[in-house]
Design an enzyme around this catalytic site. Structure first.
Site, PDB file in Angstrom:
ATOM      1  N   LYS A 223      -6.415  -3.444 -10.400  1.00 37.65           N
ATOM      2  CA  LYS A 223      -5.338  -2.454 -10.443  1.00 37.65           C
ATOM      3  C   LYS A 223      -4.319  -2.874 -11.497  1.00 37.65           C
ATOM      4  O   LYS A 223      -3.816  -3.995 -11.484  1.00 37.65           O
ATOM      5  CB  LYS A 223      -4.666  -2.360  -9.074  1.00 37.65           C
ATOM      6  CG  LYS A 223      -3.430  -1.455  -9.029  1.00 37.65           C
ATOM      7  CD  LYS A 223      -2.741  -1.533  -7.668  1.00 37.65           C
ATOM      8  CE  LYS A 223      -1.425  -0.770  -7.651  1.00 37.65           C
ATOM      9  NZ  LYS A 223      -0.713  -0.906  -6.362  1.00 37.65           N
TER      10      LYS A 223
ATOM     11  N   ASP B 201       5.643   0.958 -11.121  1.00 36.20           N
ATOM     12  CA  ASP B 201       5.396   1.891 -10.023  1.00 36.20           C
ATOM     13  C   ASP B 201       6.709   2.388  -9.432  1.00 36.20           C
ATOM     14  O   ASP B 201       7.357   1.684  -8.654  1.00 36.20           O
ATOM     15  CB  ASP B 201       4.558   1.206  -8.940  1.00 36.20           C
ATOM     16  CG  ASP B 201       4.236   2.137  -7.784  1.00 36.20           C
ATOM     17  OD1 ASP B 201       4.337   3.362  -7.966  1.00 36.20           O
ATOM     18  OD2 ASP B 201       3.874   1.634  -6.706  1.00 36.20           O
TER      19      ASP B 201
ATOM     20  N   LYS C 190       9.963   5.628  -4.286  1.00 31.73           N
ATOM     21  CA  LYS C 190      10.170   4.478  -3.411  1.00 31.73           C
ATOM     22  C   LYS C 190      11.595   4.466  -2.873  1.00 31.73           C
ATOM     23  O   LYS C 190      12.546   4.719  -3.600  1.00 31.73           O
ATOM     24  CB  LYS C 190       9.903   3.181  -4.171  1.00 31.73           C
ATOM     25  CG  LYS C 190       8.452   2.922  -4.486  1.00 31.73           C
ATOM     26  CD  LYS C 190       8.284   1.574  -5.152  1.00 31.73           C
ATOM     27  CE  LYS C 190       6.831   1.340  -5.522  1.00 31.73           C
ATOM     28  NZ  LYS C 190       5.977   1.187  -4.334  1.00 31.73           N
TER      29      LYS C 190
ATOM     30  N   ASP D 213       3.072  -4.749 -10.473  1.00 31.88           N
ATOM     31  CA  ASP D 213       2.023  -3.978  -9.803  1.00 31.88           C
ATOM     32  C   ASP D 213       0.731  -3.924 -10.610  1.00 31.88           C
ATOM     33  O   ASP D 213      -0.201  -3.233 -10.240  1.00 31.88           O
ATOM     34  CB  ASP D 213       2.522  -2.559  -9.506  1.00 31.88           C
ATOM     35  CG  ASP D 213       1.903  -1.978  -8.245  1.00 31.88           C
ATOM     36  OD1 ASP D 213       1.359  -2.746  -7.440  1.00 31.88           O
ATOM     37  OD2 ASP D 213       1.962  -0.744  -8.070  1.00 31.88           O
TER      38      ASP D 213
ATOM     39  N   ASP E 142       2.822   7.459  -3.834  1.00 30.03           N
ATOM     40  CA  ASP E 142       3.094   6.031  -3.922  1.00 30.03           C
ATOM     41  C   ASP E 142       1.909   5.200  -3.458  1.00 30.03           C
ATOM     42  O   ASP E 142       1.962   3.975  -3.488  1.00 30.03           O
ATOM     43  CB  ASP E 142       4.341   5.675  -3.097  1.00 30.03           C
ATOM     44  CG  ASP E 142       4.871   4.290  -3.407  1.00 30.03           C
ATOM     45  OD1 ASP E 142       4.602   3.793  -4.520  1.00 30.03           O
ATOM     46  OD2 ASP E 142       5.555   3.707  -2.549  1.00 30.03           O
TER      47      ASP E 142
ATOM     48  N   GLU F 246      -0.890   5.020  -5.092  1.00 30.30           N
ATOM     49  CA  GLU F 246      -1.616   5.334  -6.326  1.00 30.30           C
ATOM     50  C   GLU F 246      -2.674   4.304  -6.686  1.00 30.30           C
ATOM     51  O   GLU F 246      -3.637   4.602  -7.397  1.00 30.30           O
ATOM     52  CB  GLU F 246      -0.630   5.487  -7.488  1.00 30.30           C
ATOM     53  CG  GLU F 246      -0.180   4.198  -8.163  1.00 30.30           C
ATOM     54  CD  GLU F 246       0.608   3.266  -7.252  1.00 30.30           C
ATOM     55  OE1 GLU F 246       0.515   2.038  -7.453  1.00 30.30           O
ATOM     56  OE2 GLU F 246       1.318   3.752  -6.342  1.00 30.30           O
TER      57      GLU F 246
ATOM     58  N   ARG G 233      -5.071   2.805  -5.028  1.00 35.51           N
ATOM     59  CA  ARG G 233      -6.439   3.088  -4.585  1.00 35.51           C
ATOM     60  C   ARG G 233      -7.066   4.231  -5.382  1.00 35.51           C
ATOM     61  O   ARG G 233      -8.292   4.317  -5.483  1.00 35.51           O
ATOM     62  CB  ARG G 233      -6.442   3.380  -3.089  1.00 35.51           C
ATOM     63  CG  ARG G 233      -5.704   4.633  -2.664  1.00 35.51           C
ATOM     64  CD  ARG G 233      -5.356   4.632  -1.189  1.00 35.51           C
ATOM     65  NE  ARG G 233      -4.274   3.685  -0.904  1.00 35.51           N
ATOM     66  CZ  ARG G 233      -3.812   3.445   0.322  1.00 35.51           C
ATOM     67  NH1 ARG G 233      -4.329   4.070   1.367  1.00 35.51           N
ATOM     68  NH2 ARG G 233      -2.829   2.594   0.509  1.00 35.51           N
TER      69      ARG G 233
END
Length: 496
Positions: free
Chosen positions: A261, A266, A273, A285, A344, A346, A348
């Site tokens: 990833k 993010d 968030k 992230d 949020d 994202e 996966r």
């Protein structure tokens, strides 16, 4: 930004006294008495050279014997550069304790332009662990304009050059991953990350393929997330390693595919968030993508007889007029449709494309993804263990053992089939946040979602949300990126 990598030095007092500091170690014996560890003759000669009785000096500090306990003894002698001796505790002399001791020495001289001669351990595994953690403890990263970053120079008393060389490769790779994680997102966007991969590939000899723009038409998850920040937009980076001189039999080699990833920042997207200060750490992230890039860097130098591919799924999850929305339906690589519930979640979505691509196009013998995926993993395991999901119990045991030895520790978590119904969707093949049930197992259901994209492969999912970033400056880790996963993945691949 770290140059404090260990070099070998002769096991002689003449070599030791050329350094500004000498690091020796101590532990308790079976009689509960303190002893100075290291090459006996060398330790005796160092003590004689400086006219000190090391055990008496140690006793002055009332040591407890715990790993990483460090005491400084001022010394001086003619024809010597040495100004101090460090005595560091080895605890029970396990690899974990040796790592703590080495990190303590590294921290003691972090940011200082001095030379340190270390004669603290022997044994192959112990030497490797000590050399890596010595560097990790001394790691520094910043962008201050008025402060030159200084690094110590480490000399380790050893005749085992091969083990030390391998340790330096690992230490450099971990520092590469840390540097990438610490870089702020106004510099580090998906295109920048792809450029770093290209530079490292040219330097170390692995292939790099980059897809962008229209080339990503089949990668519905990557585009749904990354098109929220269209300049520069998302990137798919494929790294490929095969051993030198292996073209004739490369097809017979086992093939490991890593998927990382790589969300360079993010915001949470439309599902912004909250509280907002949780965003501050979100430049990290992309730690999964950083870990697999750094792993390939190490593998390219260590040359195991294994094929390795690594897929960096790079995007920024921004809040904009082109952001995906809750209730959108996207089509992943291979055709699976997914209802987006929370933008949020994202990570996966981009991983699903990478896993499906690997299953369809790369024919992996092993398929491993690594990601800062869920806060639930951190709630369950804290920051010492990563959550590991796989149905291959034998492989899980191997990774647990390698994690304990390397310091990148993992805990085998269950893939609970009773929770599968939470992924159902009324309008798509799946919903991606397990919204159909309230099982309170966010890390588990995220893994169950990813499993839908791996086919029949031997698959492992590593949720490193807790371990990829340290909230404190302690031990091996600075506050910030840890480089978690590089040791685990490299050591495992080298064992195949």
């Amino acid at each position: 930004m770290n140059d404090a990598f260990a070099q070998s030095a002769p096991i002689t007092v003449e070599s030791a006294v050329r350094s500004h500091a000498i690091a020796l170690s101590f532990s308790k014996n079976d009689k509960d008495e303190f002893v100075i560890e290291g090459p006996t003759q060398l330790v005796s000669k160092i003590a004689k050279h400086f006219e000190v009785i090391l055990l008496d000096e140690l006793a002055f500090f009332s040591p407890t014997g715990k790993a990483g306990e460090l005491f400084e003894i001022p010394v001086s002698a003619t024809d010597s550069e040495t100004e101090r001796i460090y005595l560091v505790g080895l605890g029970d002399k396990s690899l974990a304790s040796i790592r703590l001791a080495a990190a303590a020495v590294g921290r003691k001289v972090r940011g200082k332009n001095i030379q340190v001669f270390a004669a603290c351990t022997d044994g192959v595994d112990e030497l490797h662990a000590f050399a890596v953690s010595l560097t990790l403890g001394s790691y520094v990263w910043n962008l201050k304009s008025d402060k030159e970053i200084k690094s110590p120079t480490f000399f380790i008393a050893t005749n085992d050059q091969e083990t030390l060389d391998d340790a330096v490769v690992i230490a450099k790779a971990i520092c590469t991953a840390r540097d990438l994680v610490h870089t702020p997102a106004n510099i580090k966007n998906p295109a920048w990350m792809a450029d770093q991969a290209t530079k490292l590939g040219k330097e170390l000899g692995f292939d790099v393929k980059i897809l962008a723009g229209k080339e990503l038409s089949e990668f519905g998850g990557l585009r749904a997330v990354g098109n929220s920040s269209p300049k520069p937009g998302p990137r798919f980076v494929e790294l490929s390693y095969q051993p030198r001189n292996s073209k004739k039999n490369v097809g017979a080699l086992e093939h490991v595919v890593l998927v990382g990833k790589g969300i360079t920042f993010d915001t949470g997207g439309v599902s912004l968030k909250r509280p907002y200060d949780t965003m501050i750490a979100m430049k990290s992230d992309m730690a999964g993508a950083a870990a697999i890039l750094a792993t390939v860097c190490a593998i390219a130098q260590l040359q195991p007889k294994v094929r390795v591919s690594a897929l960096m799924m790079l995007a920024e999850n921004a809040l904009s007029g082109t952001s995906q929305r809750p209730s959108d339906v996207i089509k992943h690589f291979g055709g699976t449709t997914v209802e987006v519930i929370n933008t949020d979640a994202e990570g996966r979505l981009v991983l699903a494309d990478g896993l499906a691509y690997a299953d369809s196009n790369l024919d992996p013998d092993y398929l491993v993804d690594i990601a800062t995926l869920t806060g639930a993993a951190t709630l369950g395991l804290g920051r010492q263990y990563a959550a590991m999901y796989t149905r291959d119990n034998k492989l899980a045991k191997e990774l647990v053992a390698i994690g304990e030895d390397s310091g990148d520790k993992v805990w085998h978590m269950p893939l609970i089939d009773d929770y599968q119904d939470s992924l159902e969707s009324d309008i798509a093949d799946f919903n991606h946040t397990a919204d159909k049930a309230k099982y309170s197992a966010g890390s588990v259901t995220a893994a169950l979602f990813l499993e839908k994209f791996v086919g029949e492969r031997r698959w492992v999912h590593l949720d490193i949300a807790g371990t990829a970033r340290s909230e404190v400056d302690a031990g091996e880790n600075p506050k910030g990126g840890t480089g978690f996963g590089v040791r685990l993945l490299t050591d495992w691949i080298m064992s195949l």
